[in-house]
Design a protein around this motif. Structure first.
Motif, PDB file in Angstrom:
ATOM      1  N   SER A  69       2.265  25.395  -6.056  1.00  0.00           N
ATOM      2  CA  SER A  69       1.923  26.743  -5.598  1.00  0.00           C
ATOM      3  C   SER A  69       1.663  26.726  -4.114  1.00  0.00           C
ATOM      4  O   SER A  69       1.367  25.693  -3.528  1.00  0.00           O
ATOM      5  CB  SER A  69       0.676  27.246  -6.341  1.00  0.00           C
ATOM      6  OG  SER A  69      -0.448  26.460  -5.990  1.00  0.00           O
ATOM      7  N   GLU A  70       1.779  27.879  -3.455  1.00  0.00           N
ATOM      8  CA  GLU A  70       1.552  27.966  -2.017  1.00  0.00           C
ATOM      9  C   GLU A  70       0.122  27.588  -1.678  1.00  0.00           C
ATOM     10  O   GLU A  70      -0.143  27.024  -0.629  1.00  0.00           O
ATOM     11  CB  GLU A  70       1.848  29.392  -1.536  1.00  0.00           C
ATOM     12  CG  GLU A  70       3.305  29.767  -1.593  1.00  0.00           C
ATOM     13  CD  GLU A  70       3.548  31.127  -0.964  1.00  0.00           C
ATOM     14  OE1 GLU A  70       2.770  31.514  -0.072  1.00  0.00           O
ATOM     15  OE2 GLU A  70       4.510  31.792  -1.368  1.00  0.00           O
ATOM     16  N   ARG A  71      -0.808  27.950  -2.597  1.00  0.00           N
ATOM     17  CA  ARG A  71      -2.216  27.686  -2.343  1.00  0.00           C
ATOM     18  C   ARG A  71      -2.500  26.198  -2.234  1.00  0.00           C
ATOM     19  O   ARG A  71      -3.351  25.779  -1.472  1.00  0.00           O
ATOM     20  CB  ARG A  71      -3.056  28.307  -3.475  1.00  0.00           C
ATOM     21  CG  ARG A  71      -4.563  28.192  -3.251  1.00  0.00           C
ATOM     22  CD  ARG A  71      -5.299  29.003  -4.311  1.00  0.00           C
ATOM     23  NE  ARG A  71      -4.845  28.634  -5.647  1.00  0.00           N
ATOM     24  CZ  ARG A  71      -5.325  27.553  -6.291  1.00  0.00           C
ATOM     25  NH1 ARG A  71      -6.223  26.783  -5.723  1.00  0.00           N
ATOM     26  NH2 ARG A  71      -4.895  27.285  -7.504  1.00  0.00           N
ATOM     27  N   LEU A  77       1.681  25.886   4.328  1.00  0.00           N
ATOM     28  CA  LEU A  77       3.116  25.745   4.091  1.00  0.00           C
ATOM     29  C   LEU A  77       3.560  26.676   2.963  1.00  0.00           C
ATOM     30  O   LEU A  77       2.866  26.834   1.949  1.00  0.00           O
ATOM     31  CB  LEU A  77       3.453  24.298   3.721  1.00  0.00           C
ATOM     32  CG  LEU A  77       3.235  23.228   4.798  1.00  0.00           C
ATOM     33  CD1 LEU A  77       3.535  21.848   4.229  1.00  0.00           C
ATOM     34  CD2 LEU A  77       4.107  23.505   6.006  1.00  0.00           C
ATOM     35  N   SER A  78       4.733  27.255   3.125  1.00  0.00           N
ATOM     36  CA  SER A  78       5.308  28.086   2.065  1.00  0.00           C
ATOM     37  C   SER A  78       5.856  27.185   0.978  1.00  0.00           C
ATOM     38  O   SER A  78       6.107  25.998   1.208  1.00  0.00           O
ATOM     39  CB  SER A  78       6.425  28.967   2.630  1.00  0.00           C
ATOM     40  OG  SER A  78       7.506  28.153   3.077  1.00  0.00           O
ATOM     41  N   ARG A 122       9.152  22.551  -0.889  1.00  0.00           N
ATOM     42  CA  ARG A 122      10.280  22.009  -1.640  1.00  0.00           C
ATOM     43  C   ARG A 122      11.265  21.306  -0.706  1.00  0.00           C
ATOM     44  O   ARG A 122      11.802  20.250  -1.025  1.00  0.00           O
ATOM     45  CB  ARG A 122      10.982  23.138  -2.408  1.00  0.00           C
ATOM     46  CG  ARG A 122      10.228  23.615  -3.629  1.00  0.00           C
ATOM     47  CD  ARG A 122      11.114  24.466  -4.528  1.00  0.00           C
ATOM     48  NE  ARG A 122      11.529  25.684  -3.842  1.00  0.00           N
ATOM     49  CZ  ARG A 122      10.848  26.815  -3.832  1.00  0.00           C
ATOM     50  NH1 ARG A 122       9.689  26.898  -4.479  1.00  0.00           N
ATOM     51  NH2 ARG A 122      11.303  27.875  -3.190  1.00  0.00           N
ATOM     52  N   ALA A 123      11.489  21.895   0.449  1.00  0.00           N
ATOM     53  CA  ALA A 123      12.438  21.303   1.400  1.00  0.00           C
ATOM     54  C   ALA A 123      11.931  19.961   1.932  1.00  0.00           C
ATOM     55  O   ALA A 123      12.703  19.008   2.103  1.00  0.00           O
ATOM     56  CB  ALA A 123      12.684  22.269   2.554  1.00  0.00           C
ATOM     57  N   LYS A 182       7.937  26.148  14.323  1.00  0.00           N
ATOM     58  CA  LYS A 182       7.720  27.557  14.680  1.00  0.00           C
ATOM     59  C   LYS A 182       6.309  27.997  14.290  1.00  0.00           C
ATOM     60  O   LYS A 182       5.626  28.713  15.036  1.00  0.00           O
ATOM     61  CB  LYS A 182       8.746  28.432  13.972  1.00  0.00           C
ATOM     62  CG  LYS A 182      10.164  28.254  14.473  1.00  0.00           C
ATOM     63  CD  LYS A 182      11.134  29.125  13.676  1.00  0.00           C
ATOM     64  CE  LYS A 182      12.583  28.904  14.132  1.00  0.00           C
ATOM     65  NZ  LYS A 182      13.533  29.729  13.341  1.00  0.00           N
ATOM     66  N   MET A 183       5.886  27.551  13.106  1.00  0.00           N
ATOM     67  CA  MET A 183       4.571  27.928  12.599  1.00  0.00           C
ATOM     68  C   MET A 183       3.461  27.411  13.520  1.00  0.00           C
ATOM     69  O   MET A 183       2.526  28.145  13.881  1.00  0.00           O
ATOM     70  CB  MET A 183       4.401  27.351  11.178  1.00  0.00           C
ATOM     71  CG  MET A 183       3.080  27.718  10.515  1.00  0.00           C
ATOM     72  SD  MET A 183       2.812  26.765   9.013  1.00  0.00           S
ATOM     73  CE  MET A 183       4.340  27.047   8.133  1.00  0.00           C
TER      74      MET A 183
END
Length: 662
Positions: free
Chosen positions: A3-5, A10-11, A16-17, A35-36
């Protein structure tokens, strides 16, 4: 499914990437992270930056999954690139997780770790120096990595670190030295190459004074010099040469005392390059630091004396350098060294306790450790090499000249060894040995020791009584060791363990007569032989002494004195010799012929008729006849040919009678 949490900020797609096995997908995730982070930095959102670094460092880089580790490494590198100059604020969170991957079992992980840290360091520059020891430690291990790609990656990072250290003024050498001191003892060839390259770089940095820390790494450098790989040996030799050049330029800041024992320890190495380098360093140390090397004289002699025995062309440089060291060390010792420390401190102003203590320490720091030097000389005197033995004897002689009073405290250790050396097969060794013995038995320092009541100087009581009654025991030019030496020499001759009398007797006595007073030698020998219980030995000894007396050029003056018998002194000398010469009938006749006691010669020859005629006796008679026909008795033959003149008719007639009987 994550999960994102769990991995914020990170998304899920980015997570996953980062976990994907394909590099391209992980690379795309890294660009998203970059970028983030740039956005976080723009708004000064340090909380999110730290949270991201924690996720990448703890959840990804230290994961058990290989692909996850790779994702974490590329993410950390992307974060550093995005942070730019602000990377300095997060070096610990960036560097430590990457370093943990340097030892990963997967070679691709190790390679990506090198790549990741390279990118971090490239951005952070000097701010990574606070982690230098950790980075250096990790790189030293990768230098020996079995995979060439990993080694290539580590070498890129290594070059970058060297550039940063070279350009930085804040490198902490003190903190780094314990690690360098540990790593320098590695036996791996690649690790050694890595270490040597760093030592060379650090030494070349103007703001880093590595010479001050050289004692800590010098032993390791010498060990690396012994490496069998030519490239490593050449690199190390170059570095050591640079250090030596720096030492020669400014010796005042060099801790010679802290390094000399290290160099000495490698001076007898089997590797010729290492041995030559060690001896060369000793030579420079002695020449540059002077008397500071005196306390280490025993170790230096242990290093150079065996090298004097080298005869091969490959070791010629070692031998010549060792000879130069030996010569320089001798020059350091002066007659002022013969005093005690307390004597050397008398010039200090009274009341200045600090100055007195300081001066005493300085004197002590430059004092010769004579007992240890004597031990080394005694140990090397039985060496198989003539050159080494001669050098040892030169040292003993030199010390007796420079520090006689101190040397006489050790004379009882040296004396038996010097006596044994008389049986050496080399004339040069025996000759030098006799020169040492002559200096010992004629040195005034021996009289000082005798007056102090030292029992070691006492000659056996029966012999002492003999010498005292005849006056030889109080010879003004000799100390009590003269008599002790003569007694010991006769014992060595009589023991015949090495055929010393037969092989070396004449040579030894002739050399002694050159070095000392020949009359003193003959008087003392005669007085002791008079009471010799071994009559066969006494006869042989007298025969040897007689032959030397009649034929040796060294005893020309003594022969002349006996021939004329014009003074009371010469007559007393004849009487002294005659008593012991009686051990050998033929020698007695020869002595009487030399002193022109022809009438007595006739009496002696008539007595011969009552002696048992043996082959040995006839051989001695034959030798006497040959002597009469030799140049030494030319004057006697001329006297016979002039028997009809008015001069010395009585003596001539008697001499003619003697010759006729013979």
């Amino acid at each position: 499914m994550m999960s994102e949490r769990d991995y914020g900020p990170l998304s899920a797609a980015c997570v996953r990437a980062l976990n994907d096995k394909l590099y391209e997908k992980r690379k795309a995730a890294a660009l998203e992270i970059e970028k983030m982070v740039k956005e976080f930095a723009r708004v000064n959102n340090t909380v999110q930056i730290k949270k991201l670094l924690k996720v990448l460092g703890q959840d990804f880089a230290t994961s058990h999954n290989t692909n996850t580790k790779k994702g974490g490494l590329i993410g950390l590198a992307a974060t550093a690139v995005a942070l730019g100059k602000d990377t300095a604020l997060y070096t610990d969170e960036l560097i430590q997780p990457i370093l943990a991957c340097f030892l990963d079992s997967d070679l691709r992980v190790r390679y990506y770790a090198c790549e990741s840290l390279y990118n971090v360091v490239k951005v952070a520059r000097g701010s990574v120096l606070q982690h230098f020891t950790d980075i250096f430690n990790a790189l030293s291990k990768l230098a020996a990595d079995p995979d060439q790609n990993v080694k290539n990656g580590s070498e890129l990072l290594d070059r970058l670190m060297k550039d940063i250290v070279t350009e930085s003024s804040s490198f902490d050498l003190v903190a780094f030295m314990p690690l360098l001191r540990e790593k320098i003892y590695t036996k791996n060839t690649f690790s050694r190459q890595f270490i040597i390259s760093w030592v060379s770089v650090l030494d070349a940095v103007p703001d880093i004074d590595l010479i001050l820390f050289l004692p800590e790494i010098l032993d390791g450098l010498f060990r690396i010099l012994e490496d069998h790989t030519k490239e490593i040996k050449t690199m190390c030799d170059t570095v050591l040469g640079e250090f030596l050049s720096s030492i020669k330029k400014d010796p005042s800041r060099v801790d010679f005392a802290g390094m000399i024992n290290i160099v000495i320890a490698h001076s007898q190495a089997s590797d010729e390059v290492l041995q030559f380098t060690a001896i060369m360093w000793i030579k420079e140390f002695v020449q540059l630091s002077g008397r500071t090397m005196l306390p280490f004289a025993s170790g230096i002699l242990t290093a150079v004396l065996p090298c004097l025995a080298f005869d091969s062309d490959t070791k010629k440089n070692i031998k010549e350098t060792a000879r130069a060291v030996n010569f320089s060390m001798m020059k350091l010792i002066t007659i002022e060294d013969d005093g005690d420390l307390s004597e050397g401190s008398e010039a200090v102003e009274p009341g200045d306790g600090t100055a007195s203590s300081s001066q005493e320490q300085e004197i002590q720091r430059k004092q010769l450790d004579l007992p240890s030097v004597v031990d080394v000389l005694i140990k090397h005197l039985p060496h198989t090499s003539v050159q080494t033995k001669v050098a040892v004897l030169h040292w003993i002689y030199h010390l007796h000249i420079r520090v006689p009073n101190k040397m006489f405290r050790h004379v009882d250790e040296l004396f038996p060894v010097l006596l044994r050396t008389l049986s050496d097969s080399s004339d040069e060794v025996v000759q030098q040995d006799l020169q040492v013995l002559a200096e010992i038995i004629s040195s005034p320092a021996g009289n000082k020791l005798a007056s102090s009541g030292d029992s070691s100087l006492q000659v056996p009581v029966p012999v002492k009584d003999i010498l005292d009654s005849c006056g030889s025991g109080n010879n003004h030019a000799m100390n009590p060791y003269f008599s002790k030496f003569i007694v010991s020499l006769l014992r060595s001759f009589s023991s015949d363990r090495h055929h010393l009398l037969e092989d070396r007797g004449a040579f030894i006595i002739r050399q002694l007569c050159v070095l000392l007073n020949s009359e003193d030698i003959y008087r003392t020998l005669s007085e002791i032989l008079l009471h010799e219980e071994d009559l066969k030995f006494a006869s042989n000894m007298v025969e040897t002494l007689n032959t030397i007396l009649l034929t040796s050029s060294e005893l020309f003056e003594l022969r002349t004195k006996l021939k004329d018998l014009k003074t009371e002194e010469s007559c007393l000398l004849f009487c002294c010799l005659y008593k012991s010469w009686a051990h050998n009938p033929v020698a007695t006749v020869a002595l009487c012929l030399l002193t022109q006691n022809y009438s007595h010669v006739c009496d002696l020859i008539r007595i011969f008729a009552n002696l048992e005629v043996t082959v040995e006796f006839l051989t001695e008679i034959d030798k006497l006849v040959q002597l009469l026909e030799s140049p030494i008795f030319t004057w006697a033959r001329k006297l016979v040919s002039l028997r009809k003149t008015a001069i010395s008719i009585a003596n001539t007639s008697t001499l003619l009678s003697c010759c006729s009987i013979l």
